[in-house]
Design a protein around this motif. Sequence first.
Motif, PDB file in Angstrom:
ATOM      1  N   VAL A   5      11.227   3.038  78.016  1.00 58.19           N
ATOM      2  CA  VAL A   5      11.086   2.208  76.818  1.00 58.19           C
ATOM      3  C   VAL A   5      12.286   1.272  76.692  1.00 58.19           C
ATOM      4  CG1 VAL A   5      11.019   2.229  74.294  1.00 58.19           C
ATOM      5  CG2 VAL A   5       9.623   3.853  75.587  1.00 58.19           C
ATOM      6  N   GLN A   6      13.493   1.819  76.933  1.00 54.82           N
ATOM      7  CA  GLN A   6      14.696   0.998  76.867  1.00 54.82           C
ATOM      8  C   GLN A   6      14.675  -0.116  77.912  1.00 54.82           C
ATOM      9  OE1 GLN A   6      17.343   1.437  74.479  1.00 54.82           O
ATOM     10  NE2 GLN A   6      15.638   2.623  73.628  1.00 54.82           N
ATOM     11  N   ALA A   7      14.101   0.190  79.081  1.00 52.20           N
ATOM     12  CA  ALA A   7      14.043  -0.793  80.163  1.00 52.20           C
ATOM     13  C   ALA A   7      12.881  -1.763  80.000  1.00 52.20           C
ATOM     14  CB  ALA A   7      13.940  -0.083  81.508  1.00 52.20           C
ATOM     15  N   GLY A   8      11.976  -1.464  79.076  1.00 52.09           N
ATOM     16  CA  GLY A   8      10.836  -2.332  78.837  1.00 52.09           C
ATOM     17  C   GLY A   8       9.691  -2.158  79.804  1.00 52.09           C
ATOM     18  N   THR A   9       9.682  -1.060  80.563  1.00 54.03           N
ATOM     19  CA  THR A   9       8.600  -0.839  81.526  1.00 54.03           C
ATOM     20  C   THR A   9       7.407  -0.115  80.920  1.00 54.03           C
ATOM     21  OG1 THR A   9       9.657   1.203  82.303  1.00 54.03           O
ATOM     22  CG2 THR A   9      10.181  -0.836  83.481  1.00 54.03           C
ATOM     23  N   ILE A  10       7.598   0.457  79.731  1.00 55.43           N
ATOM     24  CA  ILE A  10       6.495   1.045  78.970  1.00 55.43           C
ATOM     25  C   ILE A  10       6.611   0.562  77.534  1.00 55.43           C
ATOM     26  CG2 ILE A  10       5.563   3.167  77.955  1.00 55.43           C
ATOM     27  CD1 ILE A  10       6.044   4.617  80.472  1.00 55.43           C
ATOM     28  N   LYS A  11       5.493   0.098  76.987  1.00 54.42           N
ATOM     29  CA  LYS A  11       5.486  -0.345  75.599  1.00 54.42           C
ATOM     30  C   LYS A  11       4.923   0.765  74.721  1.00 54.42           C
ATOM     31  CE  LYS A  11       5.016  -5.302  76.498  1.00 54.42           C
ATOM     32  NZ  LYS A  11       4.183  -6.521  76.253  1.00 54.42           N
ATOM     33  N   CYS A  12       5.809   1.452  74.010  1.00 52.82           N
ATOM     34  CA  CYS A  12       5.376   2.457  73.046  1.00 52.82           C
ATOM     35  C   CYS A  12       6.504   2.712  72.061  1.00 52.82           C
ATOM     36  CB  CYS A  12       4.926   3.750  73.717  1.00 52.82           C
ATOM     37  SG  CYS A  12       6.240   4.854  74.253  1.00 52.82           S
ATOM     38  N   ASN A  13       6.163   3.280  70.932  1.00 50.56           N
ATOM     39  CA  ASN A  13       7.132   3.542  69.863  1.00 50.56           C
ATOM     40  C   ASN A  13       7.505   5.020  69.890  1.00 50.56           C
ATOM     41  OD1 ASN A  13       8.698   3.382  67.565  1.00 50.56           O
ATOM     42  ND2 ASN A  13       6.972   3.300  66.152  1.00 50.56           N
ATOM     43  N   PHE A  14       8.265   5.408  70.926  1.00 54.31           N
ATOM     44  CA  PHE A  14       8.617   6.817  71.127  1.00 54.31           C
ATOM     45  C   PHE A  14       9.687   7.246  70.128  1.00 54.31           C
ATOM     46  CE2 PHE A  14      11.154   9.975  73.775  1.00 54.31           C
ATOM     47  CZ  PHE A  14      10.326  11.043  73.443  1.00 54.31           C
ATOM     48  N   LEU A  15       9.361   8.293  69.321  1.00 57.03           N
ATOM     49  CA  LEU A  15      10.277   8.705  68.255  1.00 57.03           C
ATOM     50  C   LEU A  15      10.801  10.133  68.366  1.00 57.03           C
ATOM     51  CD1 LEU A  15       8.786   7.029  65.043  1.00 57.03           C
ATOM     52  CD2 LEU A  15      10.615   6.229  66.542  1.00 57.03           C
ATOM     53  N   GLY A  16      10.304  10.921  69.303  1.00 59.03           N
ATOM     54  CA  GLY A  16      10.879  12.261  69.399  1.00 59.03           C
ATOM     55  C   GLY A  16      10.063  13.247  70.208  1.00 59.03           C
ATOM     56  N   VAL A  17      10.699  14.387  70.508  1.00 58.04           N
ATOM     57  CA  VAL A  17      10.073  15.450  71.280  1.00 58.04           C
ATOM     58  C   VAL A  17      10.265  16.774  70.554  1.00 58.04           C
ATOM     59  CG1 VAL A  17      12.175  15.790  72.669  1.00 58.04           C
ATOM     60  CG2 VAL A  17       9.952  16.554  73.560  1.00 58.04           C
ATOM     61  N   ALA A  18       9.235  17.609  70.557  1.00 59.57           N
ATOM     62  CA  ALA A  18       9.286  18.928  69.913  1.00 59.57           C
ATOM     63  C   ALA A  18       9.064  20.002  70.973  1.00 59.57           C
ATOM     64  CB  ALA A  18       8.239  19.032  68.810  1.00 59.57           C
ATOM     65  N   LEU A  19       9.991  20.930  71.050  1.00 54.54           N
ATOM     66  CA  LEU A  19       9.991  21.979  72.072  1.00 54.54           C
ATOM     67  C   LEU A  19       9.613  23.299  71.425  1.00 54.54           C
ATOM     68  CD1 LEU A  19      13.433  20.887  73.608  1.00 54.54           C
ATOM     69  CD2 LEU A  19      11.149  20.070  74.256  1.00 54.54           C
ATOM     70  N   GLY A  20       8.375  23.723  71.622  1.00 55.25           N
ATOM     71  CA  GLY A  20       7.875  24.931  70.972  1.00 55.25           C
ATOM     72  C   GLY A  20       7.920  26.145  71.879  1.00 55.25           C
ATOM     73  N   ASP A  21       8.633  27.201  71.451  1.00 58.19           N
ATOM     74  CA  ASP A  21       8.740  28.439  72.243  1.00 58.19           C
ATOM     75  C   ASP A  21       8.927  28.081  73.714  1.00 58.19           C
ATOM     76  OD1 ASP A  21       7.684  30.945  70.312  1.00 58.19           O
ATOM     77  OD2 ASP A  21       6.999  28.972  69.717  1.00 58.19           O
ATOM     78  N   SER A  22       9.896  27.232  73.966  1.00 53.93           N
ATOM     79  CA  SER A  22       9.991  26.539  75.250  1.00 53.93           C
ATOM     80  C   SER A  22      10.923  27.212  76.254  1.00 53.93           C
ATOM     81  CB  SER A  22      10.458  25.100  75.017  1.00 53.93           C
ATOM     82  OG  SER A  22       9.487  24.380  74.291  1.00 53.93           O
ATOM     83  N   TRP A  23      10.528  27.121  77.503  1.00 48.82           N
ATOM     84  CA  TRP A  23      11.236  27.735  78.632  1.00 48.82           C
ATOM     85  C   TRP A  23      12.389  26.833  79.066  1.00 48.82           C
ATOM     86  CZ3 TRP A  23      11.124  32.550  79.771  1.00 48.82           C
ATOM     87  CH2 TRP A  23      11.299  33.067  81.056  1.00 48.82           C
TER      88      TRP A  23
END
Length: 445
Positions: free
Chosen positions: A176-194
């Motif tokens: 997203v920062q490089a402009g190679t994907i256009k999306c409004n990425f706002l976060g990640v949620a890690l549920g009971d994650s390994w």
Amino acid sequence: MLKLPQAIALFSLATLGSAVYLEEAKEPKQAWGYVTVRPNASMFWWLYYADSPAKNFTQLPLIMWLQGGPGASGTGFGNFEEIGPLDSDLKPRKTTWLQTASLLFVDNPVGTGFSYVNDTLAYATNLCTVSTDLMVVLREFFKSKPEFQKVPFYIFSESYGGKMAAGIALELHKAVQAGTIKCNFLGVALGDSWISPLDSVISWGPYLYSTSYLDDKGLKQVTTAAKKVLDAMNKRQFKLATLLWSKAEDTIEEYTNGVNFYNILTQDTTSSTAAASVASETVPVLKLFQRHVQHQSKDKLSDLMNGPIRKKLKIIPDHVKWGGQSKDVFANMAEDFMKNVIDIVEDLLAANVNVTVYNGQLDLIVSTIGQEAWLRKLKWPMLKKFTAQRWKPLYVGSESTATAAFHKSYENLDFFWILKAGHMVPADQGDMALKMVKMVTRQCR
């Protein structure tokens, strides 16, 4: 990518020779397709548009759900057993996340669910390949669905899906920062994650001892088994650590009389089945697959996905069976299982990406104390201030008096302790999971 008209038609479910028909109801707007991520490797995705009576889907976020395993199917288990619009009986789910977000399920890594490979050399063997493949899917998805490019986009995950989500989130942020994907990425949620397998394994003994599943002798045996895993990890013998992880689980089953790794208060029959059908000395990886992936493709769900769902989708190749390659997906990732990704979470926080960690109180395989242990290892300048925060009780609704969870937040890190939930938080505590989603996606606090 294959494109089809959005499906609205209802379908029938054939069970043991008798037909069970759905009551007339309208399905939410949908789309699905395949993306060829590499030669001989195709990944399947399934999108549900948000179904809110008050808001258009463009006014609500888009959530991508990543299942664990690796090899467990998001389009199957996550969709029909946890957060999708219908349950596995094809009845409406009251706590579907679709009422507050559009949902994108991806069968990841390749070979999972309806995704497939045509060459055994095309399976992913590490997180780098998994992340690269998913980036191909996301690049194609947002290009073909420009209506979602400005919609707030979040990645939610469960179990091994959290480990994959961390890697994918970092690569997506860079893209997203490089402009190679256009999306409004706002976060990640890690549920009971390994995220840190070793911290999880080391926590098993103390957690089971504190909940009266182990006596002194049992604690000693489980601790000894965990130390063997630690020793292998210190020597960077990752595949050996995976095999020793399996033996540590055998020890737990023996001394706890078969405690359920996914919810310690729920009876489990999958472990004894695995123990009876697989010789751990000869094929421990297969035993791990049966214990941690196969139960997420049980006969009822498999019949649904390979029957009416396959018929509905119309694009599944004849040679592809839902879940048919999951065992090979799991086996090919064996050397990657025990590697931690704490450094990736550090990079996400440093990049100011919003990171949410949530965990079920009754989960053993990824216990909460194991999650707290790796969080304490974060090389994040704000960690002390995060730790100093006092957690706040959460309630399902304004009329509720029972504490449903605890929450702590500072800057771009959030932690949710979900009470009375095991490994599959949305399945065990659907109302609280839905409230958490609204909080993470900034629809309520």
